[in-house]
Design a protein around this motif. Sequence first.
Motif, short mmCIF file in Angstrom:
data_model
loop_
_atom_site.label_atom_id
_atom_site.label_comp_id
_atom_site.label_asym_id
_atom_site.label_seq_id
_atom_site.Cartn_x
_atom_site.Cartn_y
_atom_site.Cartn_z
N LEU A 448 -2.12 -3.57 -14.72
CA LEU A 448 -1.06 -4.32 -15.42
C LEU A 448 0.32 -3.80 -15.03
CD1 LEU A 448 -2.72 -4.50 -18.97
CD2 LEU A 448 -2.61 -6.31 -17.24
N ALA A 449 0.44 -2.47 -14.87
CA ALA A 449 1.74 -1.90 -14.50
C ALA A 449 2.15 -2.34 -13.10
CB ALA A 449 1.67 -0.37 -14.58
N ARG A 450 1.18 -2.38 -12.20
CA ARG A 450 1.50 -2.82 -10.82
C ARG A 450 1.96 -4.26 -10.84
NH1 ARG A 450 -1.83 -5.34 -7.58
NH2 ARG A 450 -3.71 -4.66 -8.69
N LEU A 451 1.28 -5.12 -11.57
CA LEU A 451 1.67 -6.53 -11.65
C LEU A 451 2.99 -6.69 -12.39
CD1 LEU A 451 -1.83 -8.07 -12.43
CD2 LEU A 451 -0.56 -8.19 -10.27
N LEU A 492 8.70 3.83 -7.52
CA LEU A 492 9.05 5.12 -6.92
C LEU A 492 8.69 5.13 -5.44
CD1 LEU A 492 9.97 8.08 -7.23
CD2 LEU A 492 7.59 8.66 -7.79
N ARG A 493 7.54 4.60 -5.12
CA ARG A 493 7.13 4.57 -3.71
C ARG A 493 8.06 3.67 -2.89
NH1 ARG A 493 3.16 2.69 -1.54
NH2 ARG A 493 3.12 4.18 0.19
N TYR A 518 2.85 5.37 -14.63
CA TYR A 518 4.10 5.38 -15.41
C TYR A 518 5.26 5.84 -14.55
CZ TYR A 518 3.44 3.87 -20.17
OH TYR A 518 3.28 3.08 -21.27
N THR A 519 5.06 6.91 -13.78
CA THR A 519 6.15 7.40 -12.94
C THR A 519 6.49 6.40 -11.84
OG1 THR A 519 5.40 9.67 -13.35
CG2 THR A 519 6.91 9.33 -11.51
N ASN A 520 5.47 5.74 -11.31
CA ASN A 520 5.69 4.84 -10.18
C ASN A 520 6.34 3.52 -10.60
OD1 ASN A 520 5.52 4.34 -7.41
ND2 ASN A 520 3.60 3.20 -7.65
#
Length: 741
Positions: A448-451, A492-493, A518-520
């Motif tokens: 979900l975070a990636r999307l 972040l990446r 979370y960091t990314n």
Amino acid sequence: MTGRTDSAQRREEKAARIRHLLSTEGESVERNTQGFNRGRYDAVADLSDYEELKDQARAVKEDAIARLPELIEEVRESVESRGGHVYLADDADDANRYIREVVEDEDADSVVKSKSMTSEEIEVNDALREAGAEVWETDLGEFVLQVADEAPSHIVAPAIHKSEDDIAELFNAHFDPEEPLETADDLTRFAREYLAERIAEADVGMTGANFVAADTGTLALVTSEGNARKTVAATDTHVAVAGVEKLLPRFEDVAPFVELIGRSGTGQAITSYVTFLTPPGDAPTLDWDADATGPADDREFHLVLLDNGRMAMRDDDQLRETLYCIRCSACLNSCANFQHVGGHAFGGETYSGGIATGWEAGVHGLDSAGEFNDFCTGCTRCVNQCPVKIDIPWINTVVRDRLNRGEGPAGGDGSSFDFLVDGLTPDEETDSSGLGLQKRVFGNFPTLARLGSATAPVSNWVARAPGARALAERVLGVDSRRDLPEFRRESLRDWFTARGGPAVGDADREVVVYPDPYTNYVEVERGKAAVRTLEELGVEVRIPDLPATGRAPLSQGMISTAESQAETVADALGPMLDAGRDVVVIEPSDLAMLRADYRKLLPDETASRIADRSYELFEYLYGLLENGADADGLRAGDGEELAYHAHCQQRTLGLEEYTTEVLGELGYEVRTSDAECCGMAGSFGYKREYYELSMDVGADLRNQFADAERAVASGTSCCEQLSALRDETVPHPIRYIAPDE
């Protein structure tokens, strides 16, 4: 009723139950458990060989459980050689039938008992009353609950949820004494005198046993009131009820447990009474009416060893550890959730606290364990406190996984809204009938975070759109009072790649900064700060495309998905470790996966290799500074005060001090909290049913930092909770020391 409505109603009912207990029992439970917990820290600090004693105790229990059938026969021989009787009861009904027959054979009208959770487990009081015998609890706490007709809320201090005023009101209403009872001394004196009469009238005395030495048949009884001794000495017939797991091979094996049990439970160096009985014994019997003594030969002794699922637990590779439990209550007292809500919520039919999940699943079944399993957040604060080193969070995770798979009561949210997350939840548990929508969503947070990041800012607008939060609360059980993560379009990446990758070349040290979700995708600035800080200290940094560690699914009891993700991470990290790079992790819960949980999910050699090369960010910075790295380029504190809360799993791993040391070396005045947990615990504080408990737990931390001008925290959930409690943004400490961009 639809599945969605059903699950929403269950959440509301659970939330209402928690609110009720917080308002009625919370204050007493919190005061008493936190008092025990502080006492435990002080008491074990006095033991120079604490860890050695824990290792000894663990070894004894492992040996005893492995040899249990042999020890049962050995104790039978030792007890029967002195004229006593041993009965191995299959279950509660079998145990109660035997005990009833003993009472009937003695033509007993009255039975007195000392405290025993095993007798609570079989509900022997009800069985004896149905047979016509009067039963009296002689432990003060149990006596209070007998009068109140309530269940214990704690395995060592059963009436811990009642205040002195509560008990005075209860006794005055029930007994109507000539003079009102007001003080603790009044109440204790009244109960002692009242129970002394019941003991003198009794025909049979019942006890439990903390430990039973198989070679001698000796019972070890650890009490704080001496009532067990009176119960045995004043009656001619003694019935001891103990689970089979209480057997130890030799009398000498009791020694480390005597050192540990009082300290671990109530914080006492040793409890008030440690009684060793080798019954029937040679003490004369007592004739209270004639005020005379009789022959010791008249004493009867029956040892009832209870199976009730324990032998099956012994054969269960995941639940076996539960049998090592000595029921000291350290896991209850050190658990932030238990400290606030107690065993009437965080407990099953008999047992309470984190270890109760294993006990209830084993002796009463998954239905009972499923009622409270989610109260364990997996924070791991209990792990180091257990005197026999039981991995209690893992037992809870295993039981949660079994519940998800539908082996217990129906726990799913119904399927009518599954279409909402189809494709967003690529987990291995798709066909698990007990896995609810709420757990699937939280367990798939990395996806979900990636999307969310890929579609930001639209994803953030949608989350804030009118009605969206209410819908999320009704369907997913995400409390609408919580702020949702705001996803960053540039991860972040992305940032690291756009700036050209590593900025330091030909360095002595190369690290992989692990891009946790979370960091990314959310807390990108802390990731950038970590990169700048490491590079300032001369480290070559890389941020490869690494999959999620499996922390999110493991927290929801989705072990297969966590295992699959762990295998993917191991494959991805392998070449980097081969190249001599260390792994630096910013999110402590992900570090705990690499350092600890992977040992459950991966082959030993693979897990050890990853664990040995993985570091928490400030742990790594501390090592660099200790080895001569120049800190002049980092931002100094110049005496600025920072209130710092370390993440639960970071503290369990013993890593808290690296942050305080580095901040201190850079000139910050650091003070730390002693709250066991912030209350957020990953997804726990987001869940509708647990929101109020989460905030109540967090209040301890808020109060400790009330006068602090600035607060920092190392875990994402700690930062979110502190931000909500303080109504300000609380960052990771790396943001205070990183050089400017």
